[in-house]
Design a protein around this motif. Structure first.
Motif, PDB file in Angstrom:
ATOM      1  N   SER A  28     -28.869  42.505 -25.368  1.00 41.10           N
ATOM      2  CA  SER A  28     -28.836  41.244 -26.104  1.00 41.10           C
ATOM      3  C   SER A  28     -30.247  40.705 -26.270  1.00 41.10           C
ATOM      4  CB  SER A  28     -27.978  40.220 -25.353  1.00 41.10           C
ATOM      5  OG  SER A  28     -27.960  38.982 -26.027  1.00 41.10           O
ATOM      6  N   LEU A  29     -30.531  40.167 -27.443  1.00 47.45           N
ATOM      7  CA  LEU A  29     -31.834  39.608 -27.775  1.00 47.45           C
ATOM      8  C   LEU A  29     -31.633  38.171 -28.237  1.00 47.45           C
ATOM      9  CD1 LEU A  29     -34.928  39.933 -28.528  1.00 47.45           C
ATOM     10  CD2 LEU A  29     -34.121  40.627 -30.787  1.00 47.45           C
ATOM     11  N   ARG A  30     -32.415  37.250 -27.665  1.00 47.62           N
ATOM     12  CA  ARG A  30     -32.370  35.848 -28.097  1.00 47.62           C
ATOM     13  C   ARG A  30     -33.668  35.522 -28.840  1.00 47.62           C
ATOM     14  NH1 ARG A  30     -29.939  30.870 -24.773  1.00 47.62           N
ATOM     15  NH2 ARG A  30     -28.111  31.989 -25.562  1.00 47.62           N
ATOM     16  N   VAL A  31     -33.520  35.049 -30.070  1.00 43.75           N
ATOM     17  CA  VAL A  31     -34.677  34.764 -30.920  1.00 43.75           C
ATOM     18  C   VAL A  31     -34.609  33.329 -31.417  1.00 43.75           C
ATOM     19  CG1 VAL A  31     -35.887  35.367 -33.055  1.00 43.75           C
ATOM     20  CG2 VAL A  31     -34.819  37.159 -31.698  1.00 43.75           C
ATOM     21  N   SER A  32     -35.747  32.649 -31.396  1.00 40.81           N
ATOM     22  CA  SER A  32     -35.886  31.367 -32.090  1.00 40.81           C
ATOM     23  C   SER A  32     -37.193  31.418 -32.866  1.00 40.81           C
ATOM     24  CB  SER A  32     -35.882  30.189 -31.110  1.00 40.81           C
ATOM     25  OG  SER A  32     -37.000  30.254 -30.244  1.00 40.81           O
ATOM     26  N   ALA A  33     -37.219  30.770 -34.022  1.00 40.12           N
ATOM     27  CA  ALA A  33     -38.411  30.852 -34.862  1.00 40.12           C
ATOM     28  C   ALA A  33     -38.451  29.662 -35.814  1.00 40.12           C
ATOM     29  CB  ALA A  33     -38.423  32.158 -35.653  1.00 40.12           C
ATOM     30  N   ALA A  34     -39.649  29.363 -36.268  1.00 40.23           N
ATOM     31  CA  ALA A  34     -39.841  28.319 -37.272  1.00 40.23           C
ATOM     32  C   ALA A  34     -41.037  28.702 -38.128  1.00 40.23           C
ATOM     33  CB  ALA A  34     -40.067  26.958 -36.621  1.00 40.23           C
ATOM     34  N   ALA A  35     -40.944  28.421 -39.412  1.00 48.45           N
ATOM     35  CA  ALA A  35     -42.023  28.748 -40.340  1.00 48.45           C
ATOM     36  C   ALA A  35     -42.031  27.743 -41.478  1.00 48.45           C
ATOM     37  CB  ALA A  35     -41.854  30.166 -40.891  1.00 48.45           C
ATOM     38  N   THR A  36     -43.188  27.602 -42.099  1.00 51.12           N
ATOM     39  CA  THR A  36     -43.328  26.734 -43.266  1.00 51.12           C
ATOM     40  C   THR A  36     -43.982  27.516 -44.394  1.00 51.12           C
ATOM     41  OG1 THR A  36     -45.495  25.909 -42.555  1.00 51.12           O
ATOM     42  CG2 THR A  36     -43.544  24.661 -41.853  1.00 51.12           C
ATOM     43  N   SER A  37     -43.653  27.136 -45.605  1.00 54.66           N
ATOM     44  CA  SER A  37     -44.252  27.765 -46.781  1.00 54.66           C
ATOM     45  C   SER A  37     -44.529  26.702 -47.829  1.00 54.66           C
ATOM     46  CB  SER A  37     -43.322  28.832 -47.363  1.00 54.66           C
ATOM     47  OG  SER A  37     -43.873  29.386 -48.537  1.00 54.66           O
ATOM     48  N   SER A  38     -45.733  26.708 -48.351  1.00 52.90           N
ATOM     49  CA  SER A  38     -46.104  25.771 -49.405  1.00 52.90           C
ATOM     50  C   SER A  38     -45.953  26.390 -50.787  1.00 52.90           C
ATOM     51  CB  SER A  38     -47.552  25.300 -49.209  1.00 52.90           C
ATOM     52  OG  SER A  38     -48.449  26.405 -49.262  1.00 52.90           O
TER      53      SER A  38
END
Length: 202
Positions: A72-82
């Motif tokens: 099992s793999l737990r992933v969290s992420a956040a990104a922004t794009s202009s």
């Protein structure tokens, strides 16, 4: 857009079928003499653009450390794009392995290693056919899985994925690796991310 960045990061580890819910693509088929990947550890990341890239990865967390394969793999992420990211999205991966104090660039063999992908939008379409609903948890959190990726902020809260068995070619041996992934459109750099990790196979 976050889907594209996640796809690059996870495909670098051959995890994209398990995370994106697709069928194992041709470039990830088992190879003669392949060994089974058992653990991935020491995961680290950083943006490598000049500070002016329109796409910035704000956070990326992968747990546990080390990751057991299968498991099992737990992933969290956040990104922004202009800027909207549209096809063709060219991806250039440089994969290096530590050899003592030196870093040796690995070649591109069977679409694994230091490879150039002319359009990752096509890769995403092959994994998840157009018209197909995006897999969970991307669907729940409104993260697109096809181009174009509109400008804005994207966030994936901590989510669990099941990872299948992964086969590695014999030349991809145990050790420390680093990957530089650059995404561009018609010569303009849109995003750049560096990853570091260690591999252990059986």
């Amino acid at each position: 857009m976050l889907g594209a960045v996640l796809a690059l990061a996870l495909c670098a580890l051959q995890f994209c079928p398990g995370v994106l819910g697709g069928v194992r693509p041709q470039m990830l088929v088992e190879r003669s003499g392949a060994r089974r990947l058992s653990k991935v550890g020491g995961f680290a990341w950083e943006n490598c653009g000049d500070g002016r890239d329109p796409v910035v990865l704000k956070s990326l967390s992968v747990a546990p450390d080390p990751i057991s394969i299968p498991g099992s793999l737990r992933v969290s992420a956040a990104a922004t794009s202009s800027k909207t990211m549209a096809s063709p999205l060219k991806a250039v991966l440089v994969v290096e392995k530590a050899l003592g104090d030196l870093w040796i660039q690995l070649p591109c063999i069977d679409q694994l290693g230091s490879c150039t992908y002319n359009d990752i939008c096509v890769i995403l379409d092959n994994l998840i056919p157009p018209g197909t609903t995006c897999p969970e948890p991307l669907l729940t959190y409104g993260i697109p899985c096809h181009c174009p990726f509109k400008a804005g902020s994207y966030s994936l809260p901590a989510s669990d994925f099941l990872l299948p068995d992964v086969e590695l070619p014999t030349w991809m041996t145990n050790g420390n690796y680093r990957v530089r992934a650059e995404i561009s459109n018609n010569g303009q750099e849109l995003a750049c991310v560096k990853l570091a990790f260690s591999l252990q196979s059986q």
